[in-house]
Design an enzyme around this catalytic site. Structure first.
Site, PDB file in Angstrom:
ATOM      1  N   TYR A  28      -9.526  15.155  -4.803  1.00 16.80           N
ATOM      2  CA  TYR A  28      -8.910  14.790  -5.919  1.00 16.80           C
ATOM      3  C   TYR A  28      -7.924  15.769  -6.270  1.00 16.80           C
ATOM      4  CZ  TYR A  28      -7.429  12.148 -10.248  1.00 16.80           C
ATOM      5  OH  TYR A  28      -6.894  11.638 -11.366  1.00 16.80           O
ATOM      6  N   ASP A  82       1.059  -1.211  -0.123  1.00 17.32           N
ATOM      7  CA  ASP A  82      -0.136  -0.060  -0.121  1.00 17.32           C
ATOM      8  C   ASP A  82       1.022   1.292  -0.047  1.00 17.32           C
ATOM      9  OD1 ASP A  82      -1.884   2.235   0.803  1.00 17.32           O
ATOM     10  OD2 ASP A  82      -2.916   1.033   2.252  1.00 17.32           O
TER      11      ASP A  82
HETATM   12  P1  NAP Z   1      -6.780   2.261 -12.000  1.00 14.21           P
HETATM   13  O1  NAP Z   1      -7.197   1.433 -13.156  1.00 14.21           O
HETATM   14  O2  NAP Z   1      -7.895   2.471 -10.918  1.00 14.21           O
HETATM   15  O3  NAP Z   1      -5.622   1.741 -11.462  1.00 14.21           O
HETATM   16  C1  NAP Z   1      -5.049   2.263 -10.248  1.00 14.21           C
HETATM   17  C2  NAP Z   1      -4.326   1.169  -9.494  1.00 14.21           C
HETATM   18  O4  NAP Z   1      -3.850   1.568  -8.151  1.00 14.21           O
HETATM   19  C3  NAP Z   1      -5.123  -0.020  -9.375  1.00 14.21           C
HETATM   20  O5  NAP Z   1      -4.621  -1.318  -9.375  1.00 14.21           O
HETATM   21  C4  NAP Z   1      -5.368   0.392  -7.732  1.00 14.21           C
HETATM   22  O6  NAP Z   1      -5.775  -0.923  -7.070  1.00 14.21           O
HETATM   23  C5  NAP Z   1      -4.104   0.915  -7.207  1.00 14.21           C
HETATM   24  N1  NAP Z   1      -4.158   1.397  -5.887  1.00 14.21           N
HETATM   25  C6  NAP Z   1      -5.345   2.239  -5.298  1.00 14.21           C
HETATM   26  N2  NAP Z   1      -4.874   2.467  -4.303  1.00 14.21           N
HETATM   27  C7  NAP Z   1      -3.596   1.992  -3.793  1.00 14.21           C
HETATM   28  C8  NAP Z   1      -2.632   1.787  -2.709  1.00 14.21           C
HETATM   29  N3  NAP Z   1      -3.062   2.593  -1.488  1.00 14.21           N
HETATM   30  N4  NAP Z   1      -1.565   1.376  -2.767  1.00 14.21           N
HETATM   31  C9  NAP Z   1      -1.044   0.592  -4.201  1.00 14.21           C
HETATM   32  N5  NAP Z   1      -1.959   0.511  -5.079  1.00 14.21           N
HETATM   33  C10 NAP Z   1      -2.857   1.258  -4.987  1.00 14.21           C
HETATM   34  O7  NAP Z   1      -6.463   3.633 -12.509  1.00 14.21           O
HETATM   35  P2  NAP Z   1      -5.815   4.399 -13.738  1.00 14.21           P
HETATM   36  O8  NAP Z   1      -7.028   5.336 -14.646  1.00 14.21           O
HETATM   37  O9  NAP Z   1      -5.014   3.516 -14.497  1.00 14.21           O
HETATM   38  O10 NAP Z   1      -5.094   5.710 -13.133  1.00 14.21           O
HETATM   39  C11 NAP Z   1      -3.791   5.514 -12.814  1.00 14.21           C
HETATM   40  C12 NAP Z   1      -3.319   6.979 -12.387  1.00 14.21           C
HETATM   41  O11 NAP Z   1      -3.506   7.993 -13.364  1.00 14.21           O
HETATM   42  C13 NAP Z   1      -4.029   7.448 -11.245  1.00 14.21           C
HETATM   43  O12 NAP Z   1      -2.672   8.236 -10.139  1.00 14.21           O
HETATM   44  C14 NAP Z   1      -4.909   8.460 -11.601  1.00 14.21           C
HETATM   45  O13 NAP Z   1      -5.165   9.434 -10.445  1.00 14.21           O
HETATM   46  C15 NAP Z   1      -4.254   9.112 -12.815  1.00 14.21           C
HETATM   47  N6  NAP Z   1      -5.023   9.549 -13.898  1.00 14.21           N
HETATM   48  C16 NAP Z   1      -5.960   8.795 -14.428  1.00 14.21           C
HETATM   49  C17 NAP Z   1      -6.842   9.310 -15.512  1.00 14.21           C
HETATM   50  C18 NAP Z   1      -7.951   8.525 -16.154  1.00 14.21           C
HETATM   51  O14 NAP Z   1      -8.659   9.267 -16.794  1.00 14.21           O
HETATM   52  N7  NAP Z   1      -7.894   7.305 -15.887  1.00 14.21           N
HETATM   53  C19 NAP Z   1      -6.842  10.799 -15.598  1.00 14.21           C
HETATM   54  C20 NAP Z   1      -5.962  11.595 -14.953  1.00 14.21           C
HETATM   55  C21 NAP Z   1      -4.974  10.865 -14.065  1.00 14.21           C
HETATM   56  P3  NAP Z   1      -7.314  -1.133  -6.518  1.00 14.21           P
HETATM   57  O15 NAP Z   1      -8.095  -1.419  -7.935  1.00 14.21           O
HETATM   58  O16 NAP Z   1      -7.485  -2.325  -5.951  1.00 14.21           O
HETATM   59  O17 NAP Z   1      -7.888   0.001  -5.930  1.00 14.21           O
END
Ligand code: NAP
Length: 251
Positions: free
Chosen positions: A156, A64
């Site tokens: 956020y 984590d």
């Molecule tokens: P995602 O598919 O939800 O992947 C995030 C991963 O991080 C998941 O496997 C999640 O596990 C894990 N995670 C959550 N809390 C954690 C913790 N405390 N310790 C370790 N791992 C943890 O999200 P994504 O869209 O790929 O996003 C990746 C990054 O890009 C994030 O920082 C997000 O804020 C940023 N972002 C995303 C978007 C978008 O449009 N998708 C846009 C701007 C920025 P669980 O699934 O078990 O929670």
């Protein structure tokens, strides 16, 4: 032909899902050994099997990012397995849709613990290892929401704004050790995090109203800029913020 990060050791948080998985796979395709970390055990293990099936080298660590002790142990394990870490992608994060008035103190704590402290501890604990190795590249994943305002995303936005400026602090403090630190600011990317936001055509249209390319991105479209910053191609880039947002923040 040598890969763009051939022989490098890359540490990626949140590598069990969405963009983190794609960053890990692309780094491995380009010659890096990859430490995939996540709290999602099944997802993380799936990512390393995808890498290893294609002949790549990877290790999964379940931890984590909001725990400083867990960070210390994970970095120790990475260094004792691969000898050093050259690249850190602080990608793990959570999202929350809530107006300020509805955001509880617990909501805010959870958001800041994962999205801000997670990145802070990551930098703090990887930096001595990079310093020892003679340099490195840190890529912090912020968001367009770390740069511009939006409704119902205050916790956020506070977290991603912090990641943006923390990146510049690290860049300034560690340039002398040949360590670069940059932030990536994705817009609307198709991942499990945005599944609900893009659940209907109407919702997707609303989300994309300000995206001048008029479409969401696939994760790999963010992985290439991450790879670029990780590689020596970006040797003179530090403290920078790169929007990967289809032009969202342009107008
Ligand atoms: P995602 O598919 O939800 O992947 C995030 C991963 O991080 C998941 O496997 C999640 O596990 C894990 N995670 C959550 N809390 C954690 C913790 N405390 N310790 C370790 N791992 C943890 O999200 P994504 O869209 O790929 O996003 C990746 C990054 O890009 C994030 O920082 C997000 O804020 C940023 N972002 C995303 C978007 C978008 O449009 N998708 C846009 C701007 C920025 P669980 O699934 O078990 O929670």
């Amino acid at each position: 032909m040598a890969g763009r990060v051939e022989g490098k050791i890359a540490f990626i948080t949140g590598g069990g899902s969405g963009m983190g998985r794609e960053h890990a796979i692309l780094m491995a395709e380009e010659g890096a050994s990859v430490i995939v970390t996540d709290v999602n055990e099944a997802g993380g293990r799936e990512t390393i099997s995808m890498i290893n099936a294609k002949g790549g080298q990877s290790l999964f660590i379940n931890f984590d990012v909001s725990s400083e002790a867990a960070w210390q142990a994970a970095v120790n394990q990475a260094v004792s397995t691969f000898g050093r870490v050259d690249i850190l992608v602080n990608n793990a994060g959570i999202f929350m849709v809530k107006m300020i008035a509805d955001t509880s103190s617990e909501d805010l704590d959870r958001m800041l613990n994962i999205n801000v402290k997670g990145v802070f501890y990551g930098c703090k604990h990887i930096l001595p290892a990079m310093q020892k190795a003679g340099g490195g590249s840190i890529i912090n994943i912020s968001s367009i929401y770390g740069v511009i305002g939006a409704p119902a995303a205050s916790a956020y936005q506070a977290s991603k704004g912090a990641v943006r400026i923390l990146t510049k602090s690290v860049a300034v403090e560690y340039a002398q050790y040949n360590i670069r630190c940059n932030s990536i600011h994705p817009g609307a990317i198709r991942t499990p995090m945005t599944k609900d936001l893009m659940s209907s055509e109407e919702a997707t249209k609303a989300l994309l109203a300000s995206t001048i390319l008029r479409r969401p991105a696939e994760p790999r479209e963010v992985s290439y800029p991450v790879l670029f910053l990780a590689s020596s191609e970006a040797s003179y880039i530090t403290g920078a913020e790169i929007m990967v947002d289809g032009g969202y923040t342009t107008v």
